[in-house]
Design a protein around this motif. Structure first.
Motif, PDB file in Angstrom:
ATOM      1  N   SER A  62       0.819  -1.216   0.000  1.00  0.00           N
ATOM      2  CA  SER A  62       0.000   0.000   0.000  1.00  0.00           C
ATOM      3  C   SER A  62       0.847   1.258   0.000  1.00  0.00           C
ATOM      4  N   ARG A  64      -0.118   3.648   1.843  1.00  0.00           N
ATOM      5  CA  ARG A  64      -0.303   4.123   3.213  1.00  0.00           C
ATOM      6  C   ARG A  64       0.992   3.935   4.011  1.00  0.00           C
ATOM      7  N   THR A  65       1.204   4.797   5.003  1.00  0.00           N
ATOM      8  CA  THR A  65       2.304   4.546   5.916  1.00  0.00           C
ATOM      9  C   THR A  65       2.037   3.227   6.640  1.00  0.00           C
ATOM     10  N   LEU A  66       3.100   2.592   7.097  1.00  0.00           N
ATOM     11  CA  LEU A  66       2.954   1.297   7.753  1.00  0.00           C
ATOM     12  C   LEU A  66       2.037   1.390   8.971  1.00  0.00           C
ATOM     13  N   ASP A  68      -0.421   3.493   9.602  1.00  0.00           N
ATOM     14  CA  ASP A  68      -1.819   3.636   9.196  1.00  0.00           C
ATOM     15  C   ASP A  68      -2.350   2.351   8.566  1.00  0.00           C
ATOM     16  N   LEU A  69      -1.511   1.673   7.792  1.00  0.00           N
ATOM     17  CA  LEU A  69      -1.944   0.424   7.162  1.00  0.00           C
ATOM     18  C   LEU A  69      -2.297  -0.620   8.213  1.00  0.00           C
ATOM     19  N   ARG A  70      -1.535  -0.668   9.284  1.00  0.00           N
ATOM     20  CA  ARG A  70      -1.839  -1.642  10.340  1.00  0.00           C
ATOM     21  C   ARG A  70      -3.191  -1.326  10.993  1.00  0.00           C
ATOM     22  N   LEU A  83       3.320  -6.978   5.435  1.00  0.00           N
ATOM     23  CA  LEU A  83       2.884  -5.640   5.051  1.00  0.00           C
ATOM     24  C   LEU A  83       4.028  -4.889   4.393  1.00  0.00           C
ATOM     25  N   GLY A  85       4.372  -0.932   3.450  1.00  0.00           N
ATOM     26  CA  GLY A  85       3.766   0.385   3.479  1.00  0.00           C
ATOM     27  C   GLY A  85       4.591   1.396   2.707  1.00  0.00           C
ATOM     28  N   SER A  86       4.016   2.590   2.497  1.00  0.00           N
ATOM     29  CA  SER A  86       4.707   3.684   1.787  1.00  0.00           C
ATOM     30  C   SER A  86       5.268   3.209   0.458  1.00  0.00           C
ATOM     31  N   GLU A  90       8.496   0.833   3.605  1.00  0.00           N
ATOM     32  CA  GLU A  90       8.385   0.301   4.959  1.00  0.00           C
ATOM     33  C   GLU A  90       7.873  -1.134   4.877  1.00  0.00           C
ATOM     34  N   LYS A 133       3.100  12.121   5.519  1.00  0.00           N
ATOM     35  CA  LYS A 133       3.438  10.720   5.327  1.00  0.00           C
ATOM     36  C   LYS A 133       4.849  10.470   5.842  1.00  0.00           C
TER      37      LYS A 133
END
Length: 259
Positions: A62, A64-66, A68-70, A83, A85-86, A90, A133
Protein backbone atom coordinates in the motif's frame (compact mmCIF):
# COMPACT_ATOMS: atom_id res chain seq x y z
CA UNK A 1 -10.03 -21.89 -21.52
CA UNK A 2 -9.33 -18.15 -21.71
CA UNK A 3 -5.93 -16.63 -20.92
CA UNK A 4 -7.35 -15.24 -17.68
CA UNK A 5 -8.74 -18.64 -16.64
CA UNK A 6 -5.39 -20.27 -17.40
CA UNK A 7 -3.58 -17.64 -15.34
CA UNK A 8 -5.93 -18.16 -12.39
CA UNK A 9 -5.35 -21.92 -12.51
CA UNK A 10 -1.58 -21.45 -12.84
CA UNK A 11 -1.23 -19.31 -9.71
CA UNK A 12 -3.64 -21.52 -7.78
CA UNK A 13 -1.53 -24.60 -8.45
CA UNK A 14 1.96 -23.09 -8.21
CA UNK A 15 4.42 -24.45 -5.67
CA UNK A 16 4.76 -21.31 -3.51
CA UNK A 17 2.16 -18.56 -4.00
CA UNK A 18 2.47 -14.93 -2.96
CA UNK A 19 -0.86 -13.06 -2.84
CA UNK A 20 0.20 -9.39 -2.76
CA UNK A 21 -2.64 -6.87 -2.80
CA UNK A 22 -3.28 -3.16 -2.70
CA UNK A 23 -5.72 -2.13 0.05
CA UNK A 24 -7.80 0.97 -0.79
CA UNK A 25 -10.20 0.30 -3.65
CA UNK A 26 -9.02 -3.32 -3.89
CA UNK A 27 -10.07 -4.80 -0.55
CA UNK A 28 -11.74 -1.76 1.01
CA UNK A 29 -14.15 0.71 -0.61
CA UNK A 30 -12.76 4.21 -1.14
CA UNK A 31 -13.98 6.55 1.60
CA UNK A 32 -13.90 10.28 2.32
CA UNK A 33 -12.16 9.80 5.68
CA UNK A 34 -9.06 7.67 4.91
CA UNK A 35 -8.64 6.22 8.40
CA UNK A 36 -12.20 4.87 8.39
CA UNK A 37 -11.37 2.46 5.54
CA UNK A 38 -11.83 -1.24 6.33
CA UNK A 39 -11.74 -4.26 4.08
CA UNK A 40 -15.04 -5.98 3.36
CA UNK A 41 -15.87 -8.98 5.56
CA UNK A 42 -15.79 -11.30 2.52
CA UNK A 43 -12.36 -10.00 1.52
CA UNK A 44 -10.96 -10.61 5.00
CA UNK A 45 -12.48 -14.08 5.15
CA UNK A 46 -10.95 -15.26 1.89
CA UNK A 47 -7.54 -13.76 2.71
CA UNK A 48 -7.57 -15.54 6.06
CA UNK A 49 -8.44 -18.74 4.21
CA UNK A 50 -5.60 -18.27 1.72
CA UNK A 51 -3.10 -17.43 4.44
CA UNK A 52 -3.98 -20.72 6.15
CA UNK A 53 -3.19 -22.85 3.09
CA UNK A 54 0.20 -24.55 2.65
CA UNK A 55 2.95 -22.59 0.85
CA UNK A 56 0.70 -19.53 0.52
CA UNK A 57 1.57 -16.04 1.78
CA UNK A 58 -0.69 -12.99 1.97
CA UNK A 59 0.81 -9.50 1.82
CA UNK A 60 -0.68 -6.02 1.68
CA UNK A 61 1.23 -3.55 -0.52
CA UNK A 62 0.00 0.00 0.00
CA UNK A 63 0.88 3.64 -0.36
CA UNK A 64 -0.30 4.12 3.21
CA UNK A 65 2.30 4.55 5.92
CA UNK A 66 2.95 1.30 7.75
CA UNK A 67 1.38 2.58 10.97
CA UNK A 68 -1.82 3.64 9.20
CA UNK A 69 -1.94 0.42 7.16
CA UNK A 70 -1.84 -1.64 10.34
CA UNK A 71 -4.79 0.34 11.73
CA UNK A 72 -7.04 0.12 8.69
CA UNK A 73 -6.14 -3.52 8.03
CA UNK A 74 -6.81 -4.32 11.70
CA UNK A 75 -3.43 -6.03 11.70
CA UNK A 76 -1.92 -7.20 14.99
CA UNK A 77 1.40 -8.73 16.04
CA UNK A 78 0.06 -12.26 15.77
CA UNK A 79 -0.84 -11.87 12.08
CA UNK A 80 0.77 -14.05 9.41
CA UNK A 81 0.21 -11.35 6.79
CA UNK A 82 3.22 -9.41 5.51
CA UNK A 83 2.88 -5.64 5.05
CA UNK A 84 4.63 -3.24 2.69
CA UNK A 85 3.77 0.39 3.48
CA UNK A 86 4.71 3.68 1.79
CA UNK A 87 4.82 1.96 -1.61
CA UNK A 88 7.34 -0.53 -0.27
CA UNK A 89 9.65 1.78 1.67
CA UNK A 90 8.38 0.30 4.96
CA UNK A 91 7.80 -3.34 5.82
CA UNK A 92 6.43 -5.60 8.55
CA UNK A 93 7.40 -9.27 8.72
CA UNK A 94 5.59 -11.95 10.75
CA UNK A 95 7.64 -12.87 13.77
CA UNK A 96 10.01 -9.93 13.32
CA UNK A 97 7.75 -6.88 13.19
CA UNK A 98 8.57 -3.57 11.54
CA UNK A 99 11.92 -3.34 9.77
CA UNK A 100 13.99 -0.25 10.58
CA UNK A 101 14.46 1.84 7.43
CA UNK A 102 16.63 4.70 8.85
CA UNK A 103 16.60 8.02 6.96
CA UNK A 104 18.50 11.29 6.75
CA UNK A 105 17.16 13.80 9.33
CA UNK A 106 17.49 16.53 6.68
CA UNK A 107 14.95 14.73 4.48
CA UNK A 108 12.47 14.56 7.34
CA UNK A 109 13.04 18.22 8.23
CA UNK A 110 12.33 19.20 4.63
CA UNK A 111 9.21 17.00 4.66
CA UNK A 112 7.91 18.82 7.74
CA UNK A 113 8.67 22.24 6.29
CA UNK A 114 6.98 21.46 2.97
CA UNK A 115 3.95 19.92 4.65
CA UNK A 116 3.47 23.12 6.65
CA UNK A 117 3.98 25.30 3.56
CA UNK A 118 1.42 23.36 1.52
CA UNK A 119 -1.09 23.40 4.35
CA UNK A 120 -0.78 27.19 4.41
CA UNK A 121 -1.11 27.38 0.62
CA UNK A 122 -4.36 25.38 0.51
CA UNK A 123 -5.86 26.45 3.85
CA UNK A 124 -8.67 28.41 2.21
CA UNK A 125 -9.61 25.70 -0.30
CA UNK A 126 -12.66 23.70 0.88
CA UNK A 127 -12.49 19.92 0.70
CA UNK A 128 -8.69 19.81 0.49
CA UNK A 129 -6.57 18.01 3.09
CA UNK A 130 -2.80 17.61 3.45
CA UNK A 131 -1.64 14.31 4.94
CA UNK A 132 1.85 13.98 6.45
CA UNK A 133 3.44 10.72 5.33
CA UNK A 134 6.46 8.86 6.61
CA UNK A 135 8.59 9.87 3.65
CA UNK A 136 6.69 12.80 2.21
CA UNK A 137 3.13 14.08 1.99
CA UNK A 138 -0.19 13.57 0.30
CA UNK A 139 -2.74 16.08 -0.99
CA UNK A 140 -6.30 14.72 -0.75
CA UNK A 141 -9.01 16.33 -2.91
CA UNK A 142 -11.78 13.70 -2.76
CA UNK A 143 -14.31 16.09 -1.23
CA UNK A 144 -13.28 19.16 -3.27
CA UNK A 145 -14.87 20.25 -6.54
CA UNK A 146 -12.83 19.94 -9.74
CA UNK A 147 -11.74 23.59 -9.91
CA UNK A 148 -10.66 23.62 -6.26
CA UNK A 149 -8.80 20.34 -6.65
CA UNK A 150 -6.95 21.70 -9.68
CA UNK A 151 -5.95 24.86 -7.81
CA UNK A 152 -4.66 22.83 -4.85
CA UNK A 153 -2.67 20.52 -7.10
CA UNK A 154 -1.13 23.43 -9.01
CA UNK A 155 -0.09 25.12 -5.76
CA UNK A 156 1.42 21.90 -4.43
CA UNK A 157 3.23 21.13 -7.67
CA UNK A 158 4.69 24.64 -7.68
CA UNK A 159 6.07 24.36 -4.15
CA UNK A 160 7.55 20.91 -4.72
CA UNK A 161 9.08 21.87 -8.06
CA UNK A 162 10.85 24.77 -6.39
CA UNK A 163 11.84 23.13 -3.11
CA UNK A 164 12.18 19.39 -3.78
CA UNK A 165 12.38 18.68 -7.51
CA UNK A 166 13.96 15.24 -6.96
CA UNK A 167 11.04 13.89 -4.91
CA UNK A 168 8.94 11.19 -6.56
CA UNK A 169 5.51 12.38 -7.67
CA UNK A 170 2.53 10.01 -7.83
CA UNK A 171 -1.12 10.52 -8.68
CA UNK A 172 -4.02 8.36 -7.58
CA UNK A 173 -7.74 8.47 -6.92
CA UNK A 174 -8.18 12.08 -5.70
CA UNK A 175 -4.68 12.19 -4.23
CA UNK A 176 -1.36 13.70 -5.24
CA UNK A 177 1.65 12.25 -3.40
CA UNK A 178 5.28 13.28 -3.10
CA UNK A 179 8.06 11.26 -1.47
CA UNK A 180 11.79 11.59 -0.91
CA UNK A 181 11.97 7.78 -1.13
CA UNK A 182 11.65 6.35 -4.61
CA UNK A 183 10.52 2.77 -3.94
CA UNK A 184 7.48 1.59 -5.85
CA UNK A 185 5.07 -1.31 -5.63
CA UNK A 186 7.10 -3.10 -8.29
CA UNK A 187 10.17 -3.16 -6.05
CA UNK A 188 7.98 -4.14 -3.08
CA UNK A 189 6.64 -7.17 -4.94
CA UNK A 190 10.14 -8.09 -6.16
CA UNK A 191 11.42 -7.93 -2.56
CA UNK A 192 8.62 -10.16 -1.30
CA UNK A 193 9.04 -12.63 -4.15
CA UNK A 194 12.73 -13.06 -3.40
CA UNK A 195 12.36 -13.01 0.38
CA UNK A 196 9.65 -15.69 0.33
CA UNK A 197 10.90 -17.75 -2.60
CA UNK A 198 7.55 -17.43 -4.35
CA UNK A 199 7.17 -19.38 -7.58
CA UNK A 200 4.24 -17.18 -8.65
CA UNK A 201 2.62 -13.91 -7.64
CA UNK A 202 -0.95 -12.72 -7.68
CA UNK A 203 -1.01 -8.92 -7.52
CA UNK A 204 -4.16 -6.81 -7.65
CA UNK A 205 -4.86 -3.09 -7.52
CA UNK A 206 -7.22 -0.37 -8.66
CA UNK A 207 -5.08 2.71 -9.24
CA UNK A 208 -2.24 4.23 -11.26
CA UNK A 209 0.41 3.40 -8.64
CA UNK A 210 -0.53 -0.28 -8.84
CA UNK A 211 0.44 -0.40 -12.50
CA UNK A 212 4.15 -0.37 -11.54
CA UNK A 213 3.65 -3.78 -9.92
CA UNK A 214 1.28 -5.07 -12.60
CA UNK A 215 3.80 -4.27 -15.33
CA UNK A 216 6.55 -6.06 -13.40
CA UNK A 217 4.75 -9.42 -13.32
CA UNK A 218 6.07 -12.26 -15.43
CA UNK A 219 5.01 -15.55 -16.95
CA UNK A 220 3.14 -17.65 -14.43
CA UNK A 221 2.00 -14.62 -12.42
CA UNK A 222 -1.48 -13.08 -12.40
CA UNK A 223 -2.28 -9.37 -12.38
CA UNK A 224 -5.80 -8.17 -11.61
CA UNK A 225 -7.16 -4.65 -12.10
CA UNK A 226 -10.24 -3.63 -10.13
CA UNK A 227 -12.35 -1.10 -12.04
CA UNK A 228 -11.54 1.05 -15.07
CA UNK A 229 -8.40 2.69 -16.41
CA UNK A 230 -5.54 1.55 -18.60
CA UNK A 231 -3.85 -1.53 -17.25
CA UNK A 232 -1.18 -4.15 -17.79
CA UNK A 233 -3.25 -6.69 -15.85
CA UNK A 234 -4.24 -10.04 -17.33
CA UNK A 235 -7.67 -9.89 -15.71
CA UNK A 236 -10.02 -6.98 -15.04
CA UNK A 237 -12.97 -7.14 -12.64
CA UNK A 238 -15.67 -4.57 -11.98
CA UNK A 239 -15.42 -4.15 -8.22
CA UNK A 240 -14.22 -5.53 -4.89
CA UNK A 241 -16.98 -8.14 -4.74
CA UNK A 242 -15.99 -9.50 -8.15
CA UNK A 243 -12.35 -9.62 -7.08
CA UNK A 244 -13.30 -11.53 -3.92
CA UNK A 245 -14.98 -14.09 -6.19
CA UNK A 246 -11.66 -14.54 -8.02
CA UNK A 247 -9.84 -14.99 -4.70
CA UNK A 248 -12.43 -17.55 -3.60
CA UNK A 249 -11.90 -19.47 -6.84
CA UNK A 250 -8.13 -19.46 -6.28
CA UNK A 251 -8.62 -20.63 -2.68
CA UNK A 252 -10.82 -23.55 -3.81
CA UNK A 253 -8.37 -24.62 -6.50
CA UNK A 254 -5.38 -24.27 -4.21
CA UNK A 255 -7.04 -26.18 -1.38
CA UNK A 256 -7.73 -29.05 -3.77
CA UNK A 257 -4.17 -28.86 -5.16
CA UNK A 258 -2.38 -28.77 -1.82
CA UNK A 259 -4.67 -31.44 -0.40
Amino acid sequence: MTAADAAVEAVATTEALLVALDFDGTLSPLVDEPMSARMTPDARAVLDELAGLPSTTVALVSGRTLADLRVIAEHDDSSSWWLMGSHGAESWEPGAGAVDVGDDPDDRALRDRLTAAIRDAVADLPGVRVEPKEFGLGLHTRTADAETARAAQEATDGILAAEAPSWRRRTGHDILEFSFRHEGKDSAVAHLRERLGASAVLFAGDDVTDEDALRSLGAGDLGVRIGGGETAATLRVDDIAAFVTVLEQIARLRRAHTG
